[in-house]
Design a protein around this motif. Sequence first.
Motif, PDB file in Angstrom:
ATOM      1  N   MET A   1      12.785  -7.511  63.124  1.00  0.00           N
ATOM      2  CA  MET A   1      13.702  -7.196  62.021  1.00  0.00           C
ATOM      3  C   MET A   1      13.122  -6.054  61.208  1.00  0.00           C
ATOM      4  SD  MET A   1      16.075  -9.395  62.431  1.00  0.00           S
ATOM      5  CE  MET A   1      16.938  -9.570  60.896  1.00  0.00           C
ATOM      6  N   MET A   2      14.000  -5.335  60.548  1.00  0.00           N
ATOM      7  CA  MET A   2      13.516  -4.200  59.801  1.00  0.00           C
ATOM      8  C   MET A   2      13.043  -4.598  58.421  1.00  0.00           C
ATOM      9  SD  MET A   2      15.405  -0.721  59.030  1.00  0.00           S
ATOM     10  CE  MET A   2      15.790  -1.120  57.364  1.00  0.00           C
ATOM     11  N   ALA A   3      11.906  -4.021  58.015  1.00  0.00           N
ATOM     12  CA  ALA A   3      11.366  -4.339  56.708  1.00  0.00           C
ATOM     13  C   ALA A   3      12.130  -3.582  55.628  1.00  0.00           C
ATOM     14  CB  ALA A   3       9.882  -3.960  56.651  1.00  0.00           C
ATOM     15  N   THR A   4      12.046  -4.088  54.390  1.00  0.00           N
ATOM     16  CA  THR A   4      12.702  -3.423  53.276  1.00  0.00           C
ATOM     17  C   THR A   4      12.090  -2.049  53.054  1.00  0.00           C
ATOM     18  OG1 THR A   4      13.072  -5.531  52.204  1.00  0.00           O
ATOM     19  CG2 THR A   4      13.171  -3.586  50.829  1.00  0.00           C
ATOM     20  N   ILE A   5      12.908  -1.100  52.731  1.00  0.00           N
ATOM     21  CA  ILE A   5      12.400   0.238  52.443  1.00  0.00           C
ATOM     22  C   ILE A   5      12.366   0.403  50.938  1.00  0.00           C
ATOM     23  CG2 ILE A   5      12.844   2.670  52.656  1.00  0.00           C
ATOM     24  CD1 ILE A   5      14.043   2.184  55.267  1.00  0.00           C
ATOM     25  N   ALA A   6      11.147   0.592  50.413  1.00  0.00           N
ATOM     26  CA  ALA A   6      11.003   0.731  48.980  1.00  0.00           C
ATOM     27  C   ALA A   6      10.700   2.175  48.642  1.00  0.00           C
ATOM     28  CB  ALA A   6       9.893  -0.187  48.489  1.00  0.00           C
ATOM     29  N   ASP A   7      10.467   2.418  47.367  1.00  0.00           N
ATOM     30  CA  ASP A   7      10.120   3.757  46.925  1.00  0.00           C
ATOM     31  C   ASP A   7      11.119   4.795  47.396  1.00  0.00           C
ATOM     32  OD1 ASP A   7       7.835   3.913  45.274  1.00  0.00           O
ATOM     33  OD2 ASP A   7       6.726   3.033  46.911  1.00  0.00           O
ATOM     34  N   VAL A   8      12.370   4.510  47.186  1.00  0.00           N
ATOM     35  CA  VAL A   8      13.410   5.429  47.580  1.00  0.00           C
ATOM     36  C   VAL A   8      13.179   6.760  46.878  1.00  0.00           C
ATOM     37  CG1 VAL A   8      15.864   5.757  47.653  1.00  0.00           C
ATOM     38  CG2 VAL A   8      14.947   3.485  47.711  1.00  0.00           C
ATOM     39  N   VAL A   9      13.288   7.800  47.603  1.00  0.00           N
ATOM     40  CA  VAL A   9      13.113   9.169  47.133  1.00  0.00           C
ATOM     41  C   VAL A   9      12.550   9.319  45.729  1.00  0.00           C
ATOM     42  CG1 VAL A   9      14.299  11.309  46.664  1.00  0.00           C
ATOM     43  CG2 VAL A   9      14.928   9.968  48.609  1.00  0.00           C
ATOM     44  N   THR A  54      25.470  -4.222  69.077  1.00  0.00           N
ATOM     45  CA  THR A  54      24.407  -3.388  69.662  1.00  0.00           C
ATOM     46  C   THR A  54      23.624  -2.683  68.576  1.00  0.00           C
ATOM     47  OG1 THR A  54      25.643  -3.023  71.717  1.00  0.00           O
ATOM     48  CG2 THR A  54      23.955  -1.405  71.157  1.00  0.00           C
ATOM     49  N   LEU A  55      24.325  -2.140  67.593  1.00  0.00           N
ATOM     50  CA  LEU A  55      23.654  -1.446  66.497  1.00  0.00           C
ATOM     51  C   LEU A  55      22.720  -2.404  65.754  1.00  0.00           C
ATOM     52  CD1 LEU A  55      26.646   0.638  65.074  1.00  0.00           C
ATOM     53  CD2 LEU A  55      24.685   1.517  66.361  1.00  0.00           C
ATOM     54  N   THR A  56      23.235  -3.584  65.438  1.00  0.00           N
ATOM     55  CA  THR A  56      22.425  -4.554  64.700  1.00  0.00           C
ATOM     56  C   THR A  56      21.205  -4.982  65.503  1.00  0.00           C
ATOM     57  OG1 THR A  56      24.394  -5.369  63.552  1.00  0.00           O
ATOM     58  CG2 THR A  56      22.448  -6.784  63.533  1.00  0.00           C
ATOM     59  N   ALA A  57      21.388  -5.182  66.807  1.00  0.00           N
ATOM     60  CA  ALA A  57      20.269  -5.557  67.668  1.00  0.00           C
ATOM     61  C   ALA A  57      19.205  -4.471  67.696  1.00  0.00           C
ATOM     62  CB  ALA A  57      20.763  -5.836  69.087  1.00  0.00           C
ATOM     63  N   ASN A  58      19.628  -3.212  67.490  1.00  0.00           N
ATOM     64  CA  ASN A  58      18.695  -2.086  67.472  1.00  0.00           C
ATOM     65  C   ASN A  58      18.239  -1.735  66.061  1.00  0.00           C
ATOM     66  OD1 ASN A  58      18.853  -1.849  70.245  1.00  0.00           O
ATOM     67  ND2 ASN A  58      20.513  -0.352  70.190  1.00  0.00           N
ATOM     68  N   ARG A  59      18.486  -2.654  65.117  1.00  0.00           N
ATOM     69  CA  ARG A  59      18.051  -2.528  63.721  1.00  0.00           C
ATOM     70  C   ARG A  59      18.771  -1.427  62.946  1.00  0.00           C
ATOM     71  NH1 ARG A  59      11.903  -1.702  64.366  1.00  0.00           N
ATOM     72  NH2 ARG A  59      12.671  -0.566  66.177  1.00  0.00           N
ATOM     73  N   VAL A  60      19.957  -1.073  63.398  1.00  0.00           N
ATOM     74  CA  VAL A  60      20.802  -0.149  62.646  1.00  0.00           C
ATOM     75  C   VAL A  60      21.767  -1.012  61.844  1.00  0.00           C
ATOM     76  CG1 VAL A  60      22.434   1.765  62.782  1.00  0.00           C
ATOM     77  CG2 VAL A  60      20.610   1.556  64.495  1.00  0.00           C
ATOM     78  N   ILE A  61      21.542  -1.078  60.534  1.00  0.00           N
ATOM     79  CA  ILE A  61      22.285  -2.055  59.735  1.00  0.00           C
ATOM     80  C   ILE A  61      22.971  -1.433  58.508  1.00  0.00           C
ATOM     81  CG2 ILE A  61      21.107  -4.171  60.413  1.00  0.00           C
ATOM     82  CD1 ILE A  61      19.976  -2.171  57.398  1.00  0.00           C
ATOM     83  N   ALA A  62      22.820  -0.123  58.308  1.00  0.00           N
ATOM     84  CA  ALA A  62      23.375   0.498  57.101  1.00  0.00           C
ATOM     85  C   ALA A  62      24.889   0.426  57.057  1.00  0.00           C
ATOM     86  CB  ALA A  62      22.925   1.954  56.999  1.00  0.00           C
ATOM     87  N   GLN A  63      25.538   0.281  58.214  1.00  0.00           N
ATOM     88  CA  GLN A  63      26.999   0.220  58.268  1.00  0.00           C
ATOM     89  C   GLN A  63      27.543  -1.134  57.852  1.00  0.00           C
ATOM     90  OE1 GLN A  63      24.967   0.071  60.792  1.00  0.00           O
ATOM     91  NE2 GLN A  63      25.593  -1.668  62.040  1.00  0.00           N
ATOM     92  N   ARG A  69      19.977  -5.979  53.731  1.00  0.00           N
ATOM     93  CA  ARG A  69      19.003  -4.963  54.134  1.00  0.00           C
ATOM     94  C   ARG A  69      19.588  -3.556  54.116  1.00  0.00           C
ATOM     95  NH1 ARG A  69      17.461  -6.887  59.892  1.00  0.00           N
ATOM     96  NH2 ARG A  69      19.733  -7.090  59.895  1.00  0.00           N
ATOM     97  N   SER A  70      20.915  -3.462  54.032  1.00  0.00           N
ATOM     98  CA  SER A  70      21.540  -2.144  53.999  1.00  0.00           C
ATOM     99  C   SER A  70      21.441  -1.495  52.622  1.00  0.00           C
ATOM    100  CB  SER A  70      23.011  -2.241  54.409  1.00  0.00           C
ATOM    101  OG  SER A  70      23.773  -2.928  53.421  1.00  0.00           O
ATOM    102  N   THR A  71      21.225  -2.301  51.597  1.00  0.00           N
ATOM    103  CA  THR A  71      21.220  -1.792  50.219  1.00  0.00           C
ATOM    104  C   THR A  71      20.215  -0.670  49.984  1.00  0.00           C
ATOM    105  OG1 THR A  71      22.014  -3.921  49.383  1.00  0.00           O
ATOM    106  CG2 THR A  71      20.966  -2.438  47.792  1.00  0.00           C
ATOM    107  N   ASN A 109      19.656   5.148  60.074  1.00  0.00           N
ATOM    108  CA  ASN A 109      20.291   4.337  59.038  1.00  0.00           C
ATOM    109  C   ASN A 109      20.750   5.181  57.850  1.00  0.00           C
ATOM    110  OD1 ASN A 109      20.403   1.283  59.471  1.00  0.00           O
ATOM    111  ND2 ASN A 109      18.350   1.766  60.217  1.00  0.00           N
ATOM    112  N   LEU A 110      19.995   6.206  57.493  1.00  0.00           N
ATOM    113  CA  LEU A 110      20.422   7.093  56.417  1.00  0.00           C
ATOM    114  C   LEU A 110      21.699   7.833  56.831  1.00  0.00           C
ATOM    115  CD1 LEU A 110      20.133   8.588  53.732  1.00  0.00           C
ATOM    116  CD2 LEU A 110      18.534  10.165  54.871  1.00  0.00           C
TER     117      LEU A 110
END
Length: 271
Positions: A1-9, A54-63, A69-71, A109-110
């Motif tokens: 699973m994908m970890a949270t991405i912090a420190d956004v820009v 397929t996208l979710t299985a490949n950790r593409v979740i922004a959609q 986790r998309s937030t 994801n971006l």
Amino acid sequence: MMATIADVVKHAKQNQLVEKEIEQVSRKPIQADSSGHESITYTTTKVVNVSNETLTANRVIAQNKEDPRSTPFHMLRAKVLKELRDNNWNSLAISAPTPGAGKSLVTVNLAMSIAMEVNQTVLIVDMDLRQPSLHKYFSIEPEYGVQDYIENDVSVKEMLINPGVERLSIIPGRKRMLNSSEKLASPKVKALTEELKNRYESRIVIYDLPPLLVSDDVMVFLPYVDCSLLVVESGKNTREEIESSMLIAKEKPLLGTVLNKEVDHRKVYVY
């Protein structure tokens, strides 16, 4: 699973940008869909419909707005788009200090998040010529890639793929190139970036680049873009690696850093 991405820009330095693209995607008399939004019909770009499973299985979740986790990606999108629009830029390079930081996953994801804006189209280009991987996140085996454009005069139109996501296009990589820095310095690559940059003013072009500290590829390519973003692997990339990477990236404005694989997950609020 994908970890949270912090420190956004985190804000950064200077300015300058552009954009372009080539997707001979004929937008048929732009028609509105059931929501009232304009709908794009792809007529020359190859369409490969990739399922959400397929996208979710490949950790593409922004959609998936229902996935908490998309937030962070939508927060990242807001900050990146503000910088691009404030500076009238449209091309962005994404890299990392070392392999394994997750730069390609952040790129996908971006881009997916940006494509969700009804007035914004986006193209992602795999310029990691040594280890092309963008196509893997869509489970696509491309017939042509950037390497074919460089070596065999394949056209941009032949490379373009729409993964079934409206307003998103991909120019994938396909095979490994060991003499990548020489190829990136070639007139063909410069011509490609200029074409992608100037074709559609409303298109944002995001380039997935190799890690900064493993070759001189990024130094060669950065002059072709307006700005960059650095993905840092939490708990692995050292202060020295990050500082060295930022020093290399100063060739063009560095929008900031994304801290990936953060183990101390921050609470995600669902509203």
